[in-house]
Write an enzyme that holds these catalytic residues in place. Structure first.
Site: not given
Lengths: 555, 555
Positions: A138, A213, A237
């Site tokens: 990420k 996310s 997320s």
């Protein structure tokens, strides 16, 4: 000693965006550029059809999970170099189709893969249990020499000076790092969209959100541009994107995986208090998630990272009895849509048929828990995020602007203490609630785990801001949760109308299931969540093994 | 859900003090009242000489540590009833001589002891590993039905509704509870003195402070009015009193012992963030401290208390090599006085002579750590404490008024985040510092533990406000530290003058060692501190065992 600060670039955000996009573009070699028809809604066959990947590269990227591919690399069926090139190429296709990447470092990955191959050849031994495997990250995971923009233009062209501790440990274990993946502005909304890198698409259907996310990570892994990645979860997320793409993840309890020196949307230090954001694996199998957690635990991360607790990976003894599972069918606000209801019913039926026990529970104190989580999330009123946007004149993203959390009033230290007091009481209440299940099981022991949806609806169409309490509850309580796909939307079974809505949010959720809208979701994966007690991940995976052996199609 | 609040009594503090003292007085039976000469400076022989205790009661209270006395109760050498009466009587003597108690519940203790005896007789088995043992508590440990005044008049006559979790677990394990012990106002200064219960005396010398904040606990245990107690430590509060009385304690890492529903000097919720206060055993042997920690771990406290981490008690493998210990001789500000210097030298010499390795280290980043700890301690500017005093018109105690911490400016959430960021960096820096010791040991492994003073000076005479960085460093880092006595002040060896002072604080410390002052300290115990890595208490006790076997006189 001074607190950590995030260095910023003071230029108009549009200029930074253009330069950043140009830089990313330049990292994809010309020979890896593809032509494709941008019209199809489903992009899942693009990698096979675009002609860029060799049959061997298709085999490498499609026939394995991380665990089995690592075994092949270890016995030299494949070199790390060819595996790395295969995933670099496939991630480049994914980027062109899905806009899922942020930082790209193929050259360094290829250099490292060559070095790993040499080591293996020279010593006859792998460097570590992740030897030669490309792992995606990420954008909030810091890699020295590369930006962590995290969807905020001011952070562009400010390369990080130091790796996140989890990066150091994965490199020590032999991993290859090659790309970072896209996130929403603030990482606190469930749409992967920001003013620098734009919107990430879901490869299964381009009108269904990639969610967030960790949306870039999920799109890339679903596309098999990677088999294993590291994302984060502070309210869903890692779990919601895994669910929205039909892949696997676990949100561990805090303290299991190193989190020091990550890039956040909060002012530095805020990540160490309140609802703790955690690093979390996402993968094409749940056993890969377990493997990643186990090998990190074996490095003794508590010796390197102050956010880690002393949590050796202790394999539980064989259970020697059927499972007792608590099932939670309702999040307290929003009724589950038909495919979610069916998924849970089918799984419970199969588990019961195999002799396991299902105890009906509720999402105890869901409203207090949800309110308390929001109190923590908004403790600085969004002031820090706003200050970082203001540096470059960057506007709020649509999702953040419509999300309803920011801006709001900044709280004081006494409010923060009050929230912390409430949180401790809620955690204590849940310990008692779980303990009390012992009165209802045949064994007289508390339930082994909870089985429940991750959200009341299938993957969400673009433009619908709807919510579910099934996710953030476990962040506030700090309980681990595994996401695993179990079925797909099947309109032959699921095309039924809903009972009257209970409230506005329920009505909004039902509007995603209206006639004419639900058709887009045909064939979409539906997964469930398996939740364990705090920091008891090894037991949770043991329970998952038993469930997988009953369901058959879960890996 | 509403945050926890502390109910208060709104009357003038003097009225509450008088009523509270009268209540306490009424709890000591007339037949347990003693006459004694208030003149002697040393009160350690009072219990033997006052005539109240039978020879058997003297035997029970003087010839055992908790571990060995528990074994005798389990095999019915003594009943819990006679053991309980013996310690109730001896604690009543201690109270009359030392003013060390707050809440007294002898009647309930005796009832419980009878019940435990019946259970043992009926079933042939103990209720649990603490069967029949009277355990004393710091005033901040909540016992349902009794006040937790914690030195603040407004809390008088507000009986707690629920036990602290650690109380529930000790009762489950068979313990007998009989008294709570005195603390300073705020529990943040090292003198056990408050406006309600007054000043606790040190039984070894009445002009030497009992120190604090677990001063009542230490005075009682030193007097053998108890063998084992539960206190707390957020900056030295269990370790400094253990040191000042020549007894044993361990400040564990946070998350080991349950801390939910304790009474604090901070607004509720504040105890869950910042520098975490911990519950901590104090005892007449270090093996009792280990036993208490192990039996609590075996109850799986993480299933009952949200402040606990999942930390099973994992016995380490035998070491199979000599120890490597880091020694820290200087706290960075204050030079050690001669008996402390000698204690450390003698112990290091003996350890080296026995083949162990001693590596010279420093109190790395002591000033940043100390500053950061104070930042956390003063985050609310003392506002909450002041508000609780104002309810009854109670003044600051002398020690708090002179302590220099409160009142001060209340901080905001961003400052709190900044402190948290600094703390994480300091914790990381220390992980690296410890890891780097591997380059200096023969084994190539990092040092097993650190050996160092707990303060630069012997027990402190009354009226000297001096400080040392040897204690709070390990609260900020959250490392466990054991206190063990090793020698006593011996003016034949220690009566030497000091080198010139380095600074004002050093001069102040040296003034406690001036000719004519130091004489009061003759014969006073001197202990050391053994510090391990975070949450690795089982390994720390293993190291302690090896040290004890070399030193001989440590139990």
């Amino acid at each position: 000693m001074k607190p950590v600060t995030f260095p910023v670039t003071r230029k108009p955000w549009q200029e930074l965006r253009d330069a950043k996009l140009a830089e990313r573009e330049s990292k994809i070699p010309d020979e890896w550029r593809i032509k494709f028809d941008p019209e199809p809604t489903n992009l899942m066959s693009l990698a096979q059809n675009c002609g860029l990947l060799t049959p061997r590269e298709l085999q490498i990227t499609e026939n394995y999970d991380a665990t089995s591919l690592l075994a092949e690399i270890a016995k030299s069926t494949y070199t790390s170099l060819e595996v790395t090139i295969a995933f670099c190429k496939r991630s480049a296709i994914a980027q062109q189709a899905l806009n899922c990447l942020t930082e790209i470092f193929y050259d360094e990955a290829i250099e490292r893969a060559k070095w790993l191959d040499e080591e293996l050849q020279k010593t006859g031994r792998t460097v570590g249990p992740l030897h030669g495997l490309p792992i995606c990250l990420k954008d909030s995971v810091n890699v020295a020499g590369y930006d962590s923009v995290v969807g905020i233009a001011a952070y562009a062209f400010q390369p990080e000076r130091e790796n996140s501790v989890i990066v150091d440990l994965m490199l020590k274990l032999g991993a290859v790092l090659y790309v970072k993946t896209n996130v929403p502005q603030s990482m606190m909304v469930p749409d992967t969209d920001n003013n620098v890198f734009g919107t990430t698409r879901n490869p299964i259907h381009k009108e269904i959100t990639a969610s967030g996310s960790s949306g870039g990570l999920a799109a890339l892994i679903k596309f098999r541009g990677s088999l294993l990645g590291i994302g984060t979860d502070v309210g869903g997320s890692i779990r919601v994107p895994a669910y929205s793409h039909g892949i696997y993840s676990i949100k561990p309890s805090s303290g299991r995986l190193p989190y020091h020196n990550m890039k956040g949307y909060l002012e530095p230090g805020a990540e160490t208090v309140g609802v703790l954001c955690v690093n979390a694996p996402m993968a094409v199998s749940y056993r890969d998630c377990e493997m990643l957690m186990r090998v990190i635990a074996e490095t003794e991360p508590w010796l390197y990272d102050p956010s880690c607790q002393y949590l050796p990976w202790i394999q539980p003894k064989p259970l020697g009895r059927p499972l007792s599972l608590g099932v939670i069918r309702f999040d307290g606000e929003v009724q589950t849509l038909p495919p979610v209801t069916r998924a849970l019913d089918e799984v419970c039926d199969k588990l019961k048929a195999a002799g396991n026990e299902i105890i009906e529970l509720v999402l105890y104190k869901f409203q207090d828990i949800s309110d308390n989580a929001v109190d923590f999330f908004t403790v600085d009123g969004g002031e820090f995020l706003k200050s970082q946007l203001d540096i470059t004149g960057e506007p709020w993203s649509t999702a953040v602007a419509n999300g309803g959390m920011y801006p709001c009033e900044k709280k004081g230290i006494s409010e923060f203490h009050a929230y912390s007091s409430v949180r401790a009481e809620l955690q204590r209440a849940w310990l008692k609630y779980w303990e009390a299940t012992a009165q209802r099981t045949k064994s007289g022991l508390p339930v082994d785990a909870l089985i429940l949806p991750i959200q009341s609806f299938p993957a969400r169409p673009d433009g619908f801001l709807i919510r579910s309490h099934f996710s953030r509850t476990w962040n506030l309580l700090d309980y681990p949760g595994i996401i695993f796909p179990v079925t797909t939307v099947d309109l032959r079974k699921d095309d039924i109308d809903m009972p009257p809505p209970l409230n506005d949010m329920d009505a909004k959720v039902q509007s995603t299931w209206a006639n004419g809208v639900r058709e887009r979701l045909q064939g979409f994966p539906i997964g469930l969540q398996l939740v364990g007690q705090r920091q008891m991940e090894p037991k949770l995976f043991q329970t998952m093994d038993k469930i997988a052996s009953v369901l058959g199609n879960v890996q």
